[in-house]
Design a protein around this motif. Structure first.
Motif, mmCIF file in Angstrom:
data_model
loop_
_atom_site.group_PDB
_atom_site.id
_atom_site.type_symbol
_atom_site.label_atom_id
_atom_site.label_comp_id
_atom_site.label_asym_id
_atom_site.label_seq_id
_atom_site.Cartn_x
_atom_site.Cartn_y
_atom_site.Cartn_z
ATOM 1 N N GLU A 44 0.860 -1.189 0.000
ATOM 2 C CA GLU A 44 0.000 0.000 0.000
ATOM 3 C C GLU A 44 0.887 1.226 0.000
ATOM 4 O OE1 GLU A 44 -3.542 0.105 0.617
ATOM 5 O OE2 GLU A 44 -3.951 -1.999 1.005
ATOM 6 N N PHE A 45 1.040 1.831 -1.150
ATOM 7 C CA PHE A 45 2.036 2.873 -1.349
ATOM 8 C C PHE A 45 1.354 4.250 -1.348
ATOM 9 C CE2 PHE A 45 5.895 3.855 -4.353
ATOM 10 C CZ PHE A 45 6.352 4.788 -3.432
ATOM 11 N N HIS A 46 0.773 4.603 -0.206
ATOM 12 C CA HIS A 46 0.125 5.916 -0.088
ATOM 13 C C HIS A 46 -0.024 6.267 1.395
ATOM 14 C CE1 HIS A 46 -3.078 2.812 -0.473
ATOM 15 N NE2 HIS A 46 -3.365 3.325 0.705
ATOM 16 N N THR A 47 -0.302 7.525 1.676
ATOM 17 C CA THR A 47 -0.435 8.014 3.047
ATOM 18 C C THR A 47 -1.520 7.222 3.786
ATOM 19 O OG1 THR A 47 -0.082 10.172 2.021
ATOM 20 C CG2 THR A 47 -0.657 10.173 4.360
ATOM 21 N N VAL A 71 -6.546 2.564 -11.064
ATOM 22 C CA VAL A 71 -5.698 3.362 -11.963
ATOM 23 C C VAL A 71 -4.399 3.729 -11.232
ATOM 24 C CG1 VAL A 71 -5.567 5.444 -13.363
ATOM 25 C CG2 VAL A 71 -7.762 4.268 -13.078
ATOM 26 N N GLY A 72 -3.282 3.191 -11.712
ATOM 27 C CA GLY A 72 -1.992 3.377 -11.030
ATOM 28 C C GLY A 72 -1.907 2.415 -9.860
ATOM 29 N N SER A 73 -1.992 1.118 -10.174
ATOM 30 C CA SER A 73 -2.207 0.086 -9.145
ATOM 31 C C SER A 73 -0.956 -0.265 -8.345
ATOM 32 C CB SER A 73 -2.785 -1.175 -9.798
ATOM 33 O OG SER A 73 -2.125 -1.446 -11.021
ATOM 34 N N ILE A 93 -4.012 -0.980 -13.647
ATOM 35 C CA ILE A 93 -3.127 -0.548 -14.737
ATOM 36 C C ILE A 93 -2.069 0.356 -14.130
ATOM 37 C CG2 ILE A 93 -4.721 1.336 -15.380
ATOM 38 C CD1 ILE A 93 -3.626 0.876 -18.310
ATOM 39 N N ASP A 94 -0.825 0.168 -14.549
ATOM 40 C CA ASP A 94 0.262 0.979 -13.989
ATOM 41 C C ASP A 94 1.377 1.124 -15.018
ATOM 42 O OD1 ASP A 94 1.058 1.836 -10.869
ATOM 43 O OD2 ASP A 94 2.753 1.676 -12.249
ATOM 44 N N LEU A 95 1.993 2.301 -14.968
ATOM 45 C CA LEU A 95 3.083 2.647 -15.878
ATOM 46 C C LEU A 95 4.331 1.803 -15.641
ATOM 47 C CD1 LEU A 95 3.067 5.002 -17.888
ATOM 48 C CD2 LEU A 95 3.955 6.471 -16.057
ATOM 49 N N THR A 96 4.573 1.434 -14.368
ATOM 50 C CA THR A 96 5.845 0.826 -13.988
ATOM 51 C C THR A 96 5.787 -0.693 -14.148
ATOM 52 O OG1 THR A 96 6.179 2.639 -12.448
ATOM 53 C CG2 THR A 96 7.590 0.713 -12.140
ATOM 54 N N GLU A 97 6.502 -1.179 -15.154
ATOM 55 C CA GLU A 97 6.437 -2.601 -15.509
ATOM 56 C C GLU A 97 6.853 -3.493 -14.333
ATOM 57 O OE1 GLU A 97 7.013 -6.313 -17.297
ATOM 58 O OE2 GLU A 97 8.776 -5.187 -16.647
ATOM 59 N N SER A 122 -0.456 3.223 -19.669
ATOM 60 C CA SER A 122 -0.625 4.598 -19.194
ATOM 61 C C SER A 122 -2.090 4.878 -18.858
ATOM 62 C CB SER A 122 -0.178 5.580 -20.274
ATOM 63 O OG SER A 122 -0.591 6.882 -19.922
ATOM 64 N N ALA A 123 -2.285 5.569 -17.751
ATOM 65 C CA ALA A 123 -3.637 5.982 -17.362
ATOM 66 C C ALA A 123 -4.221 6.977 -18.362
ATOM 67 C CB ALA A 123 -3.579 6.629 -15.980
ATOM 68 N N LEU A 124 -3.365 7.548 -19.207
ATOM 69 C CA LEU A 124 -3.836 8.559 -20.159
ATOM 70 C C LEU A 124 -4.289 7.944 -21.487
ATOM 71 C CD1 LEU A 124 -1.148 11.330 -19.523
ATOM 72 C CD2 LEU A 124 -3.450 11.106 -18.565
ATOM 73 N N THR A 138 -8.411 5.644 -7.850
ATOM 74 C CA THR A 138 -6.987 5.928 -8.022
ATOM 75 C C THR A 138 -6.464 6.508 -6.718
ATOM 76 O OG1 THR A 138 -5.362 7.074 -9.395
ATOM 77 C CG2 THR A 138 -7.428 8.229 -9.053
ATOM 78 N N GLN A 139 -5.309 6.005 -6.280
ATOM 79 C CA GLN A 139 -4.749 6.462 -5.004
ATOM 80 C C GLN A 139 -3.314 6.927 -5.216
ATOM 81 O OE1 GLN A 139 -6.239 4.447 -1.321
ATOM 82 N NE2 GLN A 139 -5.921 2.603 -2.522
ATOM 83 N N HIS A 140 -3.071 8.214 -4.924
ATOM 84 C CA HIS A 140 -1.718 8.779 -4.955
ATOM 85 C C HIS A 140 -1.023 8.531 -6.302
ATOM 86 C CE1 HIS A 140 -2.464 9.613 -0.832
ATOM 87 N NE2 HIS A 140 -1.220 9.787 -0.464
HETATM 88 C C1 LIG Z 1 2.724 6.339 -5.106
HETATM 89 S S1 LIG Z 1 2.424 4.992 -6.173
HETATM 90 C C2 LIG Z 1 0.772 4.489 -5.683
HETATM 91 C C3 LIG Z 1 0.472 3.059 -6.065
HETATM 92 C C4 LIG Z 1 -0.892 2.515 -5.625
HETATM 93 N N1 LIG Z 1 -1.978 3.321 -6.157
HETATM 94 C C5 LIG Z 1 -0.985 2.439 -4.129
HETATM 95 O O1 LIG Z 1 -1.618 3.319 -3.548
HETATM 96 O O2 LIG Z 1 -0.430 1.512 -3.536
HETATM 97 C C6 LIG Z 1 2.105 5.836 -7.722
HETATM 98 C C7 LIG Z 1 1.911 4.886 -8.894
HETATM 99 O O3 LIG Z 1 1.366 5.608 -9.995
HETATM 100 C C8 LIG Z 1 1.902 5.059 -11.179
HETATM 101 N N2 LIG Z 1 1.730 6.056 -12.252
HETATM 102 C C9 LIG Z 1 2.220 7.314 -12.300
HETATM 103 N N3 LIG Z 1 1.865 7.919 -13.451
HETATM 104 C C10 LIG Z 1 1.109 7.012 -14.139
HETATM 105 C C11 LIG Z 1 0.458 7.029 -15.412
HETATM 106 N N4 LIG Z 1 0.518 8.091 -16.222
HETATM 107 N N5 LIG Z 1 -0.227 5.925 -15.784
HETATM 108 C C12 LIG Z 1 -0.268 4.821 -15.001
HETATM 109 N N6 LIG Z 1 0.342 4.747 -13.796
HETATM 110 C C13 LIG Z 1 1.018 5.821 -13.372
HETATM 111 C C14 LIG Z 1 3.339 4.768 -10.809
HETATM 112 O O4 LIG Z 1 3.943 3.851 -11.682
HETATM 113 C C15 LIG Z 1 3.183 4.230 -9.386
HETATM 114 O O5 LIG Z 1 3.009 2.843 -9.365
#
Ligand SMILES: C[S@@+](CC[C@H](N)C(=O)[O-])C[C@H]1O[C@@H](n2cnc3c(N)ncnc32)[C@H](O)[C@@H]1O
Length: 275
Positions: A44-47, A71-73, A93-97, A122-124, A138-140
């Motif tokens: 869990e990568f958020h506050t 979104v950004g899992s 879905i997440d940018l980071t493979e 990409s979320a975009l 979507t979280q953080h």
């Molecule tokens: C701080 S982490 C939060 C991860 C997760 N949501 C959680 O709360 O545990 C931010 C995440 O957003 C993803 N991210 C950032 N920009 C993104 C984009 N344009 N599309 C998809 N993912 C994205 C990053 O790869 C990263 O995994």
């Protein structure tokens, strides 16, 4: 380097799965079948970690059988928890493979492979058809995204009419620009915070009706105070940050706390409905 490449490079880590499984082994767990509670701290990568995810799932009223989008899992902790707690199917879905690969491997070890799936992208420009999800969250994540109208338009596109959308993000507060580095960025080059005043009309013009808006800074400050007390008592803190952020961890953790204390960033939960 394009913005999305720089963001993925910020998060990407070699041997992430091995580091997580090693931590499970060190804590007396079985790396082949780790208990979810052991992974909650790194997943869990958020506050406020898991507590914030529990609140988001409840606020969204996720229901059994629903198709839900994360979104950004990240490394997948929120999706694993919510799929199990609410009985829904979650696609991340997440940018980071490296995060998607790690999240998939952990879901398999937890016997959740039929409930959650993680895709790199990409979320975009999401690789999903229109109107396929009952709910999305979507979280953080949006702090790394400059083109927020496009982000929210993409989420609206893949949601069914009437679908719920929950966001839990760090917004720009009245206290001034954040101190860097922070967990989501080494400097301002990959950090794009929006004020509450700008976010509200952005969501509304994208086609969302805002159902609730919560400034969760008081809860975040209480969480920080508790972490400090536990640290002073000499307890080992279960935090994902050292594993995920490496050598910069001490200054990153200090800056996150300072930014919240000084109202430079405001952790905010918003629940919407797609019109
Ligand atoms: C701080 S982490 C939060 C991860 C997760 N949501 C959680 O709360 O545990 C931010 C995440 O957003 C993803 N991210 C950032 N920009 C993104 C984009 N344009 N599309 C998809 N993912 C994205 C990053 O790869 C990263 O995994």
């Amino acid at each position: 380097m394009e913005l999305e490449d720089r963001v993925a490079a910020h998060y990407s880590r070699d041997n992430l799965l091995e580091a997580i499984l090693e931590a499970v082994r060190a804590a007396g767990g079985d790396p082949a079948r780790p208990a979810e509670e052991m992974l909650a701290a790194v997943g869990e990568f958020h506050t406020r970690g898991r507590a914030a995810t529990v609140e988001l799932g409840q606020a969204l009223a996720l229901a059994p059988g629903e198709a839900v989008l994360d979104v950004g899992s990240g490394i997948g902790g929120p999706a694993r928890y919510l799929a199990r707690a609410h009985g829904c199917h979650i696609t991340g879905i997440d940018l980071t493979e490296a995060y998607c690969r790690t999240a998939t491997a952990l879901a398999e070890r937890l016997g959740l492979a039929d409930r959650v799936a993680y895709r790199q992208g990409s979320a975009l420009a999401m690789p999903f058809a229109d109107a396929v999800f009952d709910a999305a969250y979507t979280q953080h994540v949006a702090m790394n995204i400059a083109d927020k109208p496009r982000l929210y338009a993409e989420i609206a596109r893949v949601l069914k009419p009437g679908g719920r959308f929950g966001l839990y993000d760090l917004l720009q507060g009245p206290g001034g620009a954040p101190h860097y580095p922070v967990p989501w960025a080494r400097d301002a080059g990959t950090s794009f915070l929006v004020t509450p005043e700008a976010l509200r009309p952005m969501l509304e013009t994208t086609g969302f009706e805002i159902l609730s808006w919560r400034d969760t800074a008081p809860e975040a400050r209480a969480w920080l105070a508790e972490l400090r007390e536990r640290h002073q008592r000499g307890e080992t803190l279960a935090s994902p940050l050292p594993t995920l952020l490496g050598a910069d961890f001490p200054s990153i953790a200090r800056n996150l706390a300072r930014n919240i204390e000084e109202s430079r960033v405001v952790p905010t939960q918003v629940i919407c409905r797609r019109r």
